[in-house]
Design a protein around this motif. Structure first.
Motif, PDB file in Angstrom:
ATOM      1  N   LEU A  63      11.485  -4.176  -1.677  1.00 20.01           N
ATOM      2  CA  LEU A  63      10.912  -3.943  -2.270  1.00 20.01           C
ATOM      3  C   LEU A  63       9.787  -2.881  -1.963  1.00 20.01           C
ATOM      4  CD1 LEU A  63      11.307  -2.638  -5.600  1.00 20.01           C
ATOM      5  CD2 LEU A  63       9.407  -4.540  -5.652  1.00 20.01           C
ATOM      6  N   ILE A  64       9.528  -1.404  -2.171  1.00 23.63           N
ATOM      7  CA  ILE A  64       8.206  -1.049  -1.771  1.00 23.63           C
ATOM      8  C   ILE A  64       7.589  -0.391  -3.026  1.00 23.63           C
ATOM      9  CG2 ILE A  64       7.740   0.862  -0.376  1.00 23.63           C
ATOM     10  CD1 ILE A  64      10.237   0.913   1.208  1.00 23.63           C
ATOM     11  N   VAL A  65       6.355  -1.101  -3.032  1.00 24.73           N
ATOM     12  CA  VAL A  65       5.944  -0.692  -3.496  1.00 24.73           C
ATOM     13  C   VAL A  65       3.614   0.451  -3.927  1.00 24.73           C
ATOM     14  CG1 VAL A  65       4.662  -1.887  -5.786  1.00 24.73           C
ATOM     15  CG2 VAL A  65       6.036  -2.328  -5.448  1.00 24.73           C
ATOM     16  N   GLY A  66       3.826   1.232  -4.335  1.00 28.31           N
ATOM     17  CA  GLY A  66       2.649   1.492  -4.181  1.00 28.31           C
ATOM     18  C   GLY A  66       2.066   1.268  -4.952  1.00 28.31           C
ATOM     19  N   VAL A  67      -0.195   0.387  -4.171  1.00 24.61           N
ATOM     20  CA  VAL A  67      -0.939   0.085  -5.287  1.00 24.61           C
ATOM     21  C   VAL A  67      -2.284   0.677  -4.651  1.00 24.61           C
ATOM     22  CG1 VAL A  67       0.573  -1.860  -5.509  1.00 24.61           C
ATOM     23  CG2 VAL A  67      -0.619  -2.000  -3.732  1.00 24.61           C
ATOM     24  N   LYS A  68      -3.261   0.337  -5.761  1.00 21.89           N
ATOM     25  CA  LYS A  68      -4.439   0.490  -4.654  1.00 21.89           C
ATOM     26  C   LYS A  68      -4.894  -0.692  -4.095  1.00 21.89           C
ATOM     27  CE  LYS A  68      -5.607   3.427  -8.963  1.00 21.89           C
ATOM     28  NZ  LYS A  68      -5.993   4.264 -10.183  1.00 21.89           N
ATOM     29  N   TYR A  69      -6.048   0.137  -3.184  1.00 26.33           N
ATOM     30  CA  TYR A  69      -6.198  -0.677  -2.425  1.00 26.33           C
ATOM     31  C   TYR A  69      -7.513  -1.175  -2.259  1.00 26.33           C
ATOM     32  CZ  TYR A  69      -2.451  -1.013   1.289  1.00 26.33           C
ATOM     33  OH  TYR A  69      -1.333  -1.441   1.658  1.00 26.33           O
ATOM     34  N   ASP A  70      -8.447   0.076  -3.685  1.00 31.34           N
ATOM     35  CA  ASP A  70      -9.877  -0.387  -3.654  1.00 31.34           C
ATOM     36  C   ASP A  70      -9.885  -0.826  -4.977  1.00 31.34           C
ATOM     37  OD1 ASP A  70      -8.908   2.055  -5.358  1.00 31.34           O
ATOM     38  OD2 ASP A  70     -10.766   3.816  -4.645  1.00 31.34           O
ATOM     39  N   THR A  71      -8.896  -2.073  -6.006  1.00 28.86           N
ATOM     40  CA  THR A  71      -9.907  -1.747  -7.615  1.00 28.86           C
ATOM     41  C   THR A  71      -9.500  -3.336  -7.358  1.00 28.86           C
ATOM     42  OG1 THR A  71      -8.574   0.332  -7.962  1.00 28.86           O
ATOM     43  CG2 THR A  71      -8.395  -1.221 -10.313  1.00 28.86           C
ATOM     44  N   ARG A  72     -10.888  -4.469  -7.390  1.00 29.47           N
ATOM     45  CA  ARG A  72     -10.879  -5.429  -7.683  1.00 29.47           C
ATOM     46  C   ARG A  72     -10.133  -6.187  -9.011  1.00 29.47           C
ATOM     47  NH1 ARG A  72     -14.066  -8.136  -4.640  1.00 29.47           N
ATOM     48  NH2 ARG A  72     -15.164  -7.054  -2.814  1.00 29.47           N
ATOM     49  N   LEU A  73      -9.230  -6.643  -9.186  1.00 34.67           N
ATOM     50  CA  LEU A  73      -8.380  -7.257 -10.101  1.00 34.67           C
ATOM     51  C   LEU A  73      -7.299  -6.837 -10.464  1.00 34.67           C
ATOM     52  CD1 LEU A  73     -11.370  -7.241 -12.944  1.00 34.67           C
ATOM     53  CD2 LEU A  73     -10.531  -9.668 -10.860  1.00 34.67           C
ATOM     54  N   PHE A  74      -6.430  -5.151  -9.944  1.00 35.72           N
ATOM     55  CA  PHE A  74      -5.734  -5.342  -9.922  1.00 35.72           C
ATOM     56  C   PHE A  74      -4.884  -5.197  -8.403  1.00 35.72           C
ATOM     57  CE2 PHE A  74      -7.167  -4.058 -13.830  1.00 35.72           C
ATOM     58  CZ  PHE A  74      -5.972  -4.199 -15.252  1.00 35.72           C
ATOM     59  N   GLY A  75      -5.845  -3.812  -7.815  1.00 33.46           N
ATOM     60  CA  GLY A  75      -5.272  -3.779  -6.257  1.00 33.46           C
ATOM     61  C   GLY A  75      -6.190  -3.723  -5.677  1.00 33.46           C
ATOM     62  N   TYR A  76      -6.293  -4.408  -4.257  1.00 31.50           N
ATOM     63  CA  TYR A  76      -8.038  -4.647  -3.249  1.00 31.50           C
ATOM     64  C   TYR A  76      -6.816  -5.203  -2.131  1.00 31.50           C
ATOM     65  CZ  TYR A  76     -12.426  -5.532  -1.953  1.00 31.50           C
ATOM     66  OH  TYR A  76     -13.831  -5.501  -1.683  1.00 31.50           O
TER      67      TYR A  76
END
Length: 282
Positions: A46-59
């Motif tokens: 699976l290829i998923v777009g996530v944030k790299y700069d958002t603590r608790l969600f995508g970091y």
């Protein structure tokens, strides 16, 4: 005679090259993201777009270079349901500005990046059921004169490009000065360097910033409702159905509660709606 033979060989070579190029393109297309459920299963990940700069969600943690967060863990659970292996997922960095473009262009299968369900975005992508309910607020220094959201009138407030936060605050607090940055990390840096007086976005994202630096606090006041949904390519009903069944399943089997408590240190809401859209400030 020699020239005729050479021309024939040249034509044959060109034809063979064209066939090879088309085959390579076809093979690449089969492996591309943004496909339906069968294509994802065939690819094997699976290829998923996530944030790299958002603590608790995508970091992306600089300590070990690993991407972590609630949405990251949730997508690992989805990969586990798909393939029996939580590691069969590739995470690609997205921002509020790039996430929809990356989905529609086929770079990713899903968006799991604190994306609020709005009527405008529903014209561009499909959404899963709601998996998190946030509300917009402000992050300010502990000694700030901004005690309520309305106090932001005449103040400089940063946010991320592509987010709805700036327009929401301008509607709620006429006279506020919005400054947009490429991402929330840059918006927070602007606050720490005193270029702005506050940061605005969903309280869930702001809490991650406050967790990283206890010199800042999130105002308790929330002036919007921000339901988060997973972004799915428009018309991809098979994948949407699978994702919604997955979200229902983790709600029932306790995995959602486990992940929620892990990242937010509290119980998840008992009345999380399946379908909702952003409620704007009045």
């Amino acid at each position: 005679m020699f020239m005729k033979v050479m021309k024939k060989w040249f034509a044959l070579a060109c034809s063979l090259l064209l066939v090879l190029v088309m085959a390579a393109c076809s093979s690449g297309k089969d492996q591309a993201a943004g496909g339906d459920l069968d294509a994802i299963k065939k690819r094997g990940k699976l290829i998923v777009g996530v944030k790299y700069d958002t603590r608790l969600f995508g970091y992306k943690d600089p300590a070990d270079n690993q991407v972590k967060g609630f949405e990251v863990d949730l997508m690992r659970e989805l990969a586990k349901k798909l393939f029996g292996d939580p590691n069969k997922v590739e995470f690609k960095e997205v921002t509020s500005k790039t996430r929809i473009k990356m989905l529609t262009s086929g770079d990713i299968d899903l968006i799991a990046a604190t994306m609020t369900i709005t009527e405008e975005r529903k014209k561009q992508v499909d959404f899963s059921h709601v998996y998190y309910m946030a509300g917009q607020s402000l992050l300010v220094p502990k000694n700030s004169s901004i005690k309520t959201v309305k106090d932001a009138k005449g103040k400089k407030v940063s946010t991320a490009k592509g987010a709805t936060s700036g327009k929401n605050l301008e509607k709620y607090v006429p006279g506020v000065i919005i400054e947009e940055y490429d991402n929330y990390a840059d918006a927070f840096t602007a606050l720490k360097s005193k270029k702005v007086d506050a940061v605005t976005t969903d309280d869930s994202i702001l809490l991650g910033m406050a967790e990283s630096d206890n010199n800042y606090v999130v105002l308790p006041e929330k002036f919007t409702e921000e339901p988060y949904g997973l972004g799915i390519k428009k018309g991809n009903e098979q994948l949407k159905k699978f994702v919604n069944e997955f979200l229902d399943e983790v709600q029932k089997n306790g995995k959602y509660r486990e992940l929620y408590k892990k990242w937010f240190k509290k119980e998840p809401p008992a009345n999380l709606p399946k379908d909702a859209v952003q409620k704007h400030p009045k």
